[in-house]
Design a protein around this motif. Structure first.
Motif, PDB file in Angstrom:
ATOM      1  N   LEU A  29      50.533  38.475  46.980  1.00  0.00           N
ATOM      2  CA  LEU A  29      50.805  38.214  48.397  1.00  0.00           C
ATOM      3  C   LEU A  29      49.532  37.901  49.170  1.00  0.00           C
ATOM      4  O   LEU A  29      49.513  37.004  50.021  1.00  0.00           O
ATOM      5  N   PHE A  30      48.452  38.616  48.873  1.00  0.00           N
ATOM      6  CA  PHE A  30      47.171  38.331  49.538  1.00  0.00           C
ATOM      7  C   PHE A  30      46.727  36.905  49.227  1.00  0.00           C
ATOM      8  O   PHE A  30      46.179  36.204  50.090  1.00  0.00           O
ATOM      9  N   ALA A  31      46.928  36.483  47.982  1.00  0.00           N
ATOM     10  CA  ALA A  31      46.518  35.131  47.574  1.00  0.00           C
ATOM     11  C   ALA A  31      47.387  34.065  48.239  1.00  0.00           C
ATOM     12  O   ALA A  31      46.894  33.013  48.656  1.00  0.00           O
ATOM     13  N   GLU A  32      48.685  34.348  48.357  1.00  0.00           N
ATOM     14  CA  GLU A  32      49.625  33.360  48.897  1.00  0.00           C
ATOM     15  C   GLU A  32      49.541  33.219  50.404  1.00  0.00           C
ATOM     16  O   GLU A  32      49.611  32.108  50.934  1.00  0.00           O
ATOM     17  N   SER A  39      51.882  42.401  55.333  1.00  0.00           N
ATOM     18  CA  SER A  39      52.131  43.761  55.812  1.00  0.00           C
ATOM     19  C   SER A  39      52.386  44.704  54.641  1.00  0.00           C
ATOM     20  O   SER A  39      52.774  44.281  53.541  1.00  0.00           O
ATOM     21  N   VAL A  40      52.199  45.991  54.910  1.00  0.00           N
ATOM     22  CA  VAL A  40      52.521  47.006  53.907  1.00  0.00           C
ATOM     23  C   VAL A  40      53.996  46.928  53.536  1.00  0.00           C
ATOM     24  O   VAL A  40      54.363  47.062  52.363  1.00  0.00           O
ATOM     25  N   GLN A  41      54.846  46.691  54.514  1.00  0.00           N
ATOM     26  CA  GLN A  41      56.283  46.610  54.242  1.00  0.00           C
ATOM     27  C   GLN A  41      56.604  45.477  53.273  1.00  0.00           C
ATOM     28  O   GLN A  41      57.437  45.620  52.368  1.00  0.00           O
ATOM     29  N   GLU A  42      55.939  44.328  53.455  1.00  0.00           N
ATOM     30  CA  GLU A  42      56.170  43.207  52.538  1.00  0.00           C
ATOM     31  C   GLU A  42      55.753  43.569  51.119  1.00  0.00           C
ATOM     32  O   GLU A  42      56.417  43.192  50.145  1.00  0.00           O
ATOM     33  N   ILE A  43      54.663  44.290  51.002  1.00  0.00           N
ATOM     34  CA  ILE A  43      54.168  44.667  49.672  1.00  0.00           C
ATOM     35  C   ILE A  43      55.157  45.592  48.971  1.00  0.00           C
ATOM     36  O   ILE A  43      55.520  45.370  47.816  1.00  0.00           O
ATOM     37  N   VAL A  68      41.478  45.560  44.433  1.00  0.00           N
ATOM     38  CA  VAL A  68      41.615  44.211  43.886  1.00  0.00           C
ATOM     39  C   VAL A  68      40.282  43.749  43.300  1.00  0.00           C
ATOM     40  O   VAL A  68      40.211  43.225  42.188  1.00  0.00           O
ATOM     41  N   TYR A  69      39.225  43.944  44.063  1.00  0.00           N
ATOM     42  CA  TYR A  69      37.903  43.532  43.584  1.00  0.00           C
ATOM     43  C   TYR A  69      37.288  44.589  42.678  1.00  0.00           C
ATOM     44  O   TYR A  69      36.607  44.261  41.710  1.00  0.00           O
ATOM     45  N   GLY A  70      37.551  45.850  42.980  1.00  0.00           N
ATOM     46  CA  GLY A  70      36.939  46.932  42.215  1.00  0.00           C
ATOM     47  C   GLY A  70      37.293  46.891  40.750  1.00  0.00           C
ATOM     48  O   GLY A  70      36.457  47.140  39.882  1.00  0.00           O
ATOM     49  N   ASP A 100      29.923  35.588  29.953  1.00  0.00           N
ATOM     50  CA  ASP A 100      31.052  36.503  30.136  1.00  0.00           C
ATOM     51  C   ASP A 100      31.439  36.656  31.600  1.00  0.00           C
ATOM     52  O   ASP A 100      32.627  36.710  31.930  1.00  0.00           O
ATOM     53  N   VAL A 101      30.465  36.711  32.489  1.00  0.00           N
ATOM     54  CA  VAL A 101      30.806  36.892  33.902  1.00  0.00           C
ATOM     55  C   VAL A 101      31.535  35.663  34.440  1.00  0.00           C
ATOM     56  O   VAL A 101      32.368  35.769  35.350  1.00  0.00           O
ATOM     57  N   VAL A 102      31.277  34.502  33.853  1.00  0.00           N
ATOM     58  CA  VAL A 102      32.009  33.296  34.250  1.00  0.00           C
ATOM     59  C   VAL A 102      33.457  33.384  33.780  1.00  0.00           C
ATOM     60  O   VAL A 102      34.396  33.150  34.547  1.00  0.00           O
ATOM     61  N   VAL A 103      33.652  33.739  32.517  1.00  0.00           N
ATOM     62  CA  VAL A 103      35.005  33.815  31.964  1.00  0.00           C
ATOM     63  C   VAL A 103      35.838  34.878  32.682  1.00  0.00           C
ATOM     64  O   VAL A 103      36.990  34.634  33.058  1.00  0.00           O
ATOM     65  N   THR A 104      35.261  36.058  32.888  1.00  0.00           N
ATOM     66  CA  THR A 104      36.027  37.126  33.532  1.00  0.00           C
ATOM     67  C   THR A 104      36.303  36.818  35.004  1.00  0.00           C
ATOM     68  O   THR A 104      37.325  37.251  35.548  1.00  0.00           O
ATOM     69  N   THR A 105      35.421  36.059  35.646  1.00  0.00           N
ATOM     70  CA  THR A 105      35.684  35.643  37.024  1.00  0.00           C
ATOM     71  C   THR A 105      36.832  34.647  37.071  1.00  0.00           C
ATOM     72  O   THR A 105      37.739  34.764  37.906  1.00  0.00           O
ATOM     73  N   ILE A 106      36.822  33.668  36.172  1.00  0.00           N
ATOM     74  CA  ILE A 106      37.909  32.685  36.138  1.00  0.00           C
ATOM     75  C   ILE A 106      39.230  33.357  35.771  1.00  0.00           C
ATOM     76  O   ILE A 106      40.283  33.045  36.343  1.00  0.00           O
ATOM     77  N   ASP A 107      39.182  34.286  34.828  1.00  0.00           N
ATOM     78  CA  ASP A 107      40.404  34.997  34.427  1.00  0.00           C
ATOM     79  C   ASP A 107      40.994  35.818  35.565  1.00  0.00           C
ATOM     80  O   ASP A 107      42.186  36.158  35.539  1.00  0.00           O
ATOM     81  N   ASN A 108      40.171  36.157  36.545  1.00  0.00           N
ATOM     82  CA  ASN A 108      40.616  36.964  37.688  1.00  0.00           C
ATOM     83  C   ASN A 108      40.298  36.241  39.001  1.00  0.00           C
ATOM     84  O   ASN A 108      39.879  36.854  39.982  1.00  0.00           O
ATOM     85  N   LEU A 109      40.519  34.937  39.005  1.00  0.00           N
ATOM     86  CA  LEU A 109      40.071  34.116  40.124  1.00  0.00           C
ATOM     87  C   LEU A 109      40.763  34.471  41.432  1.00  0.00           C
ATOM     88  O   LEU A 109      40.128  34.462  42.490  1.00  0.00           O
ATOM     89  N   ASP A 110      42.061  34.796  41.386  1.00  0.00           N
ATOM     90  CA  ASP A 110      42.750  35.195  42.615  1.00  0.00           C
ATOM     91  C   ASP A 110      42.084  36.424  43.228  1.00  0.00           C
ATOM     92  O   ASP A 110      41.884  36.502  44.445  1.00  0.00           O
TER      93      ASP A 110
END
Length: 203
Positions: A29-32, A39-43, A68-70, A100-110
């Motif tokens: 939802l954050f990405a979209e 809102s919390v209700q939407e989540i 999400v980032y952590g 590796d930091v490139v691959v893991t960033t792309i794998d978690n791009l959202d």
């Protein structure tokens, strides 16, 4: 039989536990539609749980953003520590970590796009915590560069901090141009950027 309301599962393990389901739903939802417009209700509606369940695992919507980032940063730190501690030449260890930091960033791009777009919503305390965690990662990465510079493998006339900024500037920029249907796979992008980094460091 459908999964239970509390996310404990549907008997075949296909339903994620509540915390993971909430995080996956919030990320989508954050990405979209953006963090501030979700809102919390939407989540909780989209995740099929109650607000009480959300607040049991996450104290607030801000805690979801922080996680999400952590979770990506923890993964990357664990993998960096693995590469840095490996029994291999420093050039190989740095290349492995840089790719590796490139691959893991792309794998978690959202996740990374959401965070950099929305990190200003974090409280000063959480912002300070995230910056400290990122600094730890960058310092471990920089230590590999400094090790190579001390041993003569890398050029010593380039400040290590500048090299770190050079590589991670490229990593942070991935969210603005990388597409899954593009001409390069995540590993190809990673290999190119890691090779550019090592070329820049050659004496």
């Amino acid at each position: 039989m459908a999964g239970t309301k509390d996310g404990t599962g549907n008997g075949n393990g296909s339903t994620k536990p509540v915390a993971r389901r909430l995080l996956a739903t919030a990320t989508r939802l954050f990405a979209e539609q953006g963090y501030d417009r979700t809102s919390v209700q939407e989540i909780v509606d989209a995740a099929g749980v109650t607000k009480g369940a959300l607040y049991h695992y996450f104290g607030s919507k801000e805690d979801l953003l922080h996680e999400v980032y952590g979770r990506v940063l923890r993964l990357q730190q664990e993998r960096l520590d693995h590469f840095a501690d490996a029994d291999a030449p420093v050039e190989q260890r740095l290349r492995d970590a840089a790719a590796d930091v490139v691959v893991t960033t792309i794998d978690n791009l959202d996740d990374t796009k959401i965070f950099f777009r929305s990190m200003h919503h974090l409280s000063p305390e959480k912002d300070k915590q995230v910056r400290a965690e990122r600094r730890r990662y960058h310092e471990r990465f920089r230590a590999l560069i400094e090790e190579g510079q001390r041993s003569g493998v890398f050029a010593a006339d380039i400040p290590a901090d500048l090299v770190v900024d050079y590589h991670f500037g490229s990593v942070h920029h991935l969210g603005t141009w990388y597409r899954e249907d593009g001409p390069l796979t995540p590993q190809q992008v990673a290999d190119h950027l890691a090779d550019l980094l090592l070329r820049a460091l050659r004496p």
